[in-house]
Design an enzyme around this catalytic site. Sequence first.
Site, PDB file in Angstrom:
ATOM      1  N   LYS A 113       3.172  -1.212  -7.117  1.00 10.32           N
ATOM      2  CA  LYS A 113       1.764  -1.576  -7.326  1.00 10.32           C
ATOM      3  C   LYS A 113       1.600  -2.511  -8.509  1.00 10.32           C
ATOM      4  O   LYS A 113       0.723  -3.376  -8.490  1.00 10.32           O
ATOM      5  CB  LYS A 113       0.904  -0.326  -7.545  1.00 10.32           C
ATOM      6  CG  LYS A 113       0.606   0.434  -6.276  1.00 10.32           C
ATOM      7  CD  LYS A 113      -0.611   1.307  -6.488  1.00 10.32           C
ATOM      8  CE  LYS A 113      -0.870   2.219  -5.305  1.00 10.32           C
ATOM      9  NZ  LYS A 113      -2.010   3.100  -5.523  1.00 10.32           N
ATOM     10  N   LYS A 196       3.413  -0.876   9.566  1.00 12.52           N
ATOM     11  CA  LYS A 196       2.617   0.338   9.630  1.00 12.52           C
ATOM     12  C   LYS A 196       1.138  -0.048   9.775  1.00 12.52           C
ATOM     13  O   LYS A 196       0.690  -1.051   9.227  1.00 12.52           O
ATOM     14  CB  LYS A 196       2.900   1.050   8.305  1.00 12.52           C
ATOM     15  CG  LYS A 196       2.096   2.223   7.974  1.00 12.52           C
ATOM     16  CD  LYS A 196       2.727   2.864   6.730  1.00 12.52           C
ATOM     17  CE  LYS A 196       1.621   3.380   5.842  1.00 12.52           C
ATOM     18  NZ  LYS A 196       2.075   4.190   4.734  1.00 12.52           N
ATOM     19  N   LYS A 199      -5.502  -1.106   7.221  1.00 17.61           N
ATOM     20  CA  LYS A 199      -6.761  -1.850   7.277  1.00 17.61           C
ATOM     21  C   LYS A 199      -6.611  -3.223   6.656  1.00 17.61           C
ATOM     22  O   LYS A 199      -7.153  -4.192   7.162  1.00 17.61           O
ATOM     23  CB  LYS A 199      -7.858  -1.063   6.539  1.00 17.61           C
ATOM     24  CG  LYS A 199      -8.730  -0.341   7.515  1.00 17.61           C
ATOM     25  CD  LYS A 199     -10.183  -0.227   7.156  1.00 17.61           C
ATOM     26  CE  LYS A 199     -10.501   0.354   5.820  1.00 17.61           C
ATOM     27  NZ  LYS A 199     -11.644   1.259   5.842  1.00 17.61           N
TER      28      LYS A 199
END
Length: 333
Positions: A113, A196, A199
């Site tokens: 991240k 995968k 959204k």
Amino acid sequence: MARKRILSGMQPTGELHLGNYLGALKNWVNLQADYDCFFCVVDQHAITVSYDNKALPKLVDDLAISYLAGGVDPSRSTVFVQSAVPEHTELAWYLATVTQYGELGRMTQFKDKSEQTGAEAGASAALFTYPVLMAADILIYKATHVPVGDDQTQHLELARNAAQRFNSRFKKGFFPEPQGLYSATPRIMGLDGHKKMSKSLGNHIGMLEEPKPLWKKLAGAYTDPQRTTQDEPGRPELCNLFRMHTALTAADRLPVIAEQCRSAAFGCGHCKKELEASLDRELAPMRERAKELRANPERLREILGDGAAKARAVARETLREVRELMGIRGPSL
Ligand code: TRP
């Protein structure tokens, strides 16, 4: 002997998609029969990376609606928003004292991240300590089991280490060491078949998607890449649609569908039609429940308010014990 207890949470990214539902939420719903469950919307985790402060409140409500529409039952389980129980963040501070700096530095999710948002040094301290807050979410309810995706294994390990160190420093057996519960449903891939379902990639079907757009997306969905014409045999074990059938279609139909695919008796369109019917059976009542909740916002406030009150009663008691064990006076003085 008390019932085994579950805590789990998801970050408020709005309405869930089918991959979230089949891979995680459906598992939560089923676990309600056997466990004392706490399900949380982790809004304080969502702010550890850059986010839209104006959009956040609605994203939180939309996720709560997804939980409830998907079958989390507030009369059996405790459903709440993390920030409504401020005890989590206080416990996180105490747990930070039994968490090692080096341990946090090894978290792969932090590395991933922080790279996404630039250099590691520019990442927020909150992103670095994210797993400590997650440990607090779990331990404050003395949860024994945590249904999560396999990307959370390392975070759970950290929570167990914190529990262990706390126990050995302050009181043997105080916190249970929480175990992961991994869903049996194979990972649902996106409609493009490559990644995968997600959204942000736009390769998803919404959990509350209306039948028409749902069919449009399903009709265009990627199947077995080697099956370019209907006459070629397909490989159900590699097909994303078959995975969805596994999670949704009656068990006695599965060998029939697999055989129709392998023998090329039917093409993918036929298989998709049957999947559409299975999806509709599962999703129609969810769309209904979501509509009712949206039409009745006071009901949602009431459910989340009750959930927070139930959660707080447990959280306060744990925190009182923790302060006492640690020699912290706390607000009572
Ligand atoms: N880190 C989890 C995720 O990204 C979300 C989360 C926060 C969580 N607190 C938790 C999951 C406590 C389980 C238990 O999926």
